[in-house]
Design an enzyme around this catalytic site. Sequence first.
Site, short mmCIF file in Angstrom:
data_model
loop_
_atom_site.label_atom_id
_atom_site.label_comp_id
_atom_site.label_asym_id
_atom_site.label_seq_id
_atom_site.Cartn_x
_atom_site.Cartn_y
_atom_site.Cartn_z
N SER A 110 -11.50 116.39 47.77
CA SER A 110 -12.77 116.81 47.19
C SER A 110 -13.68 115.62 46.93
O SER A 110 -14.90 115.68 47.17
CB SER A 110 -12.51 117.56 45.88
OG SER A 110 -11.67 118.68 46.09
N ASP A 155 -0.47 116.01 40.56
CA ASP A 155 0.45 115.07 41.21
C ASP A 155 0.32 113.63 40.72
O ASP A 155 1.17 112.80 41.02
CB ASP A 155 0.23 115.08 42.73
CG ASP A 155 0.60 116.40 43.37
OD1 ASP A 155 1.40 117.14 42.76
OD2 ASP A 155 0.09 116.70 44.46
N GLN A 289 4.03 124.90 37.70
CA GLN A 289 3.64 123.56 37.27
C GLN A 289 2.14 123.43 37.04
O GLN A 289 1.69 122.57 36.28
CB GLN A 289 4.09 122.54 38.32
CG GLN A 289 5.59 122.48 38.50
CD GLN A 289 5.99 121.88 39.83
OE1 GLN A 289 6.07 120.67 39.97
NE2 GLN A 289 6.26 122.72 40.82
#
Length: 737
Positions: A110, A155, A289
């Site tokens: 992005s 992450d 998650q």
Amino acid sequence: MTVTTRIGVLTSGGDAQGMNAAVRAIVRGAIQAGAEVFAIQEGWQGAVQGGDHIRQLGWNDVSGILSKGGTVIGTARCLEFREREGRRIAVKNLVDAGIDRLIVIGGDGSLTGTRQLRLEWGELLAELVDSGQVTSDSAERHPELQVAGLAGSIDNDMVGTDMTIGTDSALHRITEAIDAISATAESHQRTFIVEVMGRNCGYLALMSAIAGGADYTFLPESPPRDGWEDRMVEVLTRGREAGRRDSILVVAEGAADRQGVPITANRVRDILREKSGEDARITILGHVQRGGKPSAYDRWMATACGVRAVTEVLEVGTDAEPVLVGVHSDRVGVEPLLESVVATRRIADYIAEGDYAAAIASRGPGFQMMIDIYRAITEARPSVADPAGKRIAIMHAGALAPGMNQLARVAVRSGIDLGYQMLAVRGGVPGLIEGNFDEVAWADVEGMAHTGGADFGTRRYVPSDTELYSIARQLEDQQVDALLVMGGYHAYATTDLMERERRRYPAFNIPIAVVPASIDNNLPGWPMAVGADTALNTIVDSIDMLRMSASASRRAFIVETMGRGCGFLPLVGGLAGGAEKAYLPETGITLPELESDIAALVDAFDSGRNFYLAVVGEGTSEHYTTDVLGKLYEAEGQGRFSVREAVVGHLQQGGNPSPFDRINATRLAWNAIGYLHRQLRDGLAEYAAAHAGTDGLFAPLHDVVEDMDWEKMRPRTQWWRSLRRPFDILSRRPGQQ
């Protein structure tokens, strides 16, 4: 006519907890600065589609979103935006909306597209003018696109910031799962394999393995050497022989061997079945998650970064390069966006090329250190021969802090790994005076990674002058060669006293290290003491529940936190909880301030608010206590609303430590034992007590404690005071008294 500056905000790519906190901060920060804010809904897809996908946001539009996961303005992956024609359409829609400043919250993909749009803006704008789709006047009003990026990705895979938005919350989800699985695995003496996200980044796998006390992990950046199958079984077997009843393995979804063959959970299970005969269970956490409410850290960090991003797009010059807004040692800062994106994308190339050392180095110096720590504390046998039978004692001192058990666990195993005999001092400083020493082995600290409390015991106690003699005798009788003290104010005061009395008591002339563990975060030289993050999460969880309890009424809450003379918990807890006011011991409370605050409180309810929150530190004022504040609020409200006080109290010291505190404790304990080891190895004639410092280095304690205000029990330098500005910006809407 004055033209109001307009800022566009969008979230793009995968969602991450904390994105809403950033959006809220951007909207309110921009409004406070006199700008208008427009949400570009569904990410770059909304920029391409335009129309109703670009809508203005007001102050109240972002109320109540701080505690929500996901992103309320939506996100999507847009194939059209990857093409030049799609970006030209996006430019038209942005210019039509009067937007030439953009804050993008997303991952490297992005942010790469964002920078590309910025570079092409002038050319695309000229093409739109030539085709008659944009007027010359509009083009002249918006000649440049100013850009700031916030890394939103669970992450933690973006170079240029220590943590990306969502990572800490994802670690909460993973460690909660591992903690729960560990209980079942231990009951049945089973092996579980947990797969976590991370295609090119092993941060989640590595840190959750450390925080959860797992036995083995597989990372994309560090593929195992050939023959890893037998070594894995050997490590698990030694762990069982040393007393473990369960085995937990954590696999990153992008892990592979050195031939590039994926190491999946199924592959690991098949190898274990073949080589050990054990039928392991598999748990794939998946999008769990990315779900759930954001952690305290993701709330305050995303909030502070959002406010800074507004400053960047409003105050930079027209030729300024786009920036990435992130955190470095918990302080908000900026890095060039292009360099950060290029460096991030290069890591995947390093992995594909087999240059694993470069991939690990790109993650920062701490990543390799955490890999080394993990390998040492999961092995059940020393990696260094017995260094002449030397003995290291470890002890807690001061008030309880979540994470003390992880400090002890890592210290014991790190010392054993280096070949030392490890001694536990039971009961804190009084135990040291009385000689309550026990030798501890690798298995004795099993299961302590995720438990609260302090199994070795701790007390708020500083020895008197007459008790120093007893301490010296005990150190001599137990043949202690080095001492590690873990705790808060009392730990620092005790260690400082022992160092100053070395001439009278030669037994104190040994290597001594002290590491910070205190929910108050009131210690010098280290940004976050062990236990402080857990306490913040307890405060934020309490605030969330209070909000729900008041959903059907008009109510003001005053929440009292711990902290004694330090305002870390009320300020940062209030920022993460969305409070309108925070009262700190550092600034106290005055009558004129109260008059202004009560006027703002009344105005808030008269303007349609149903909930108001103030947070106060327990040591803020001798006279304006929580009870007194509640009575003042109630009296001046004159029936408009009810007032309740909530004292969070010792809940802040309880519970299992957060992932941040477990990881922080791991790093601190490992570096402390390493420091003591180097001191003993060098065999100096005179030693100096030392305190944990940056980059794993230890600084002389006497230099650190000079920054301590002993009377008020807080450091003179407090990095978190910089968070007062974003708190004040977001707490009151413009025009409010």
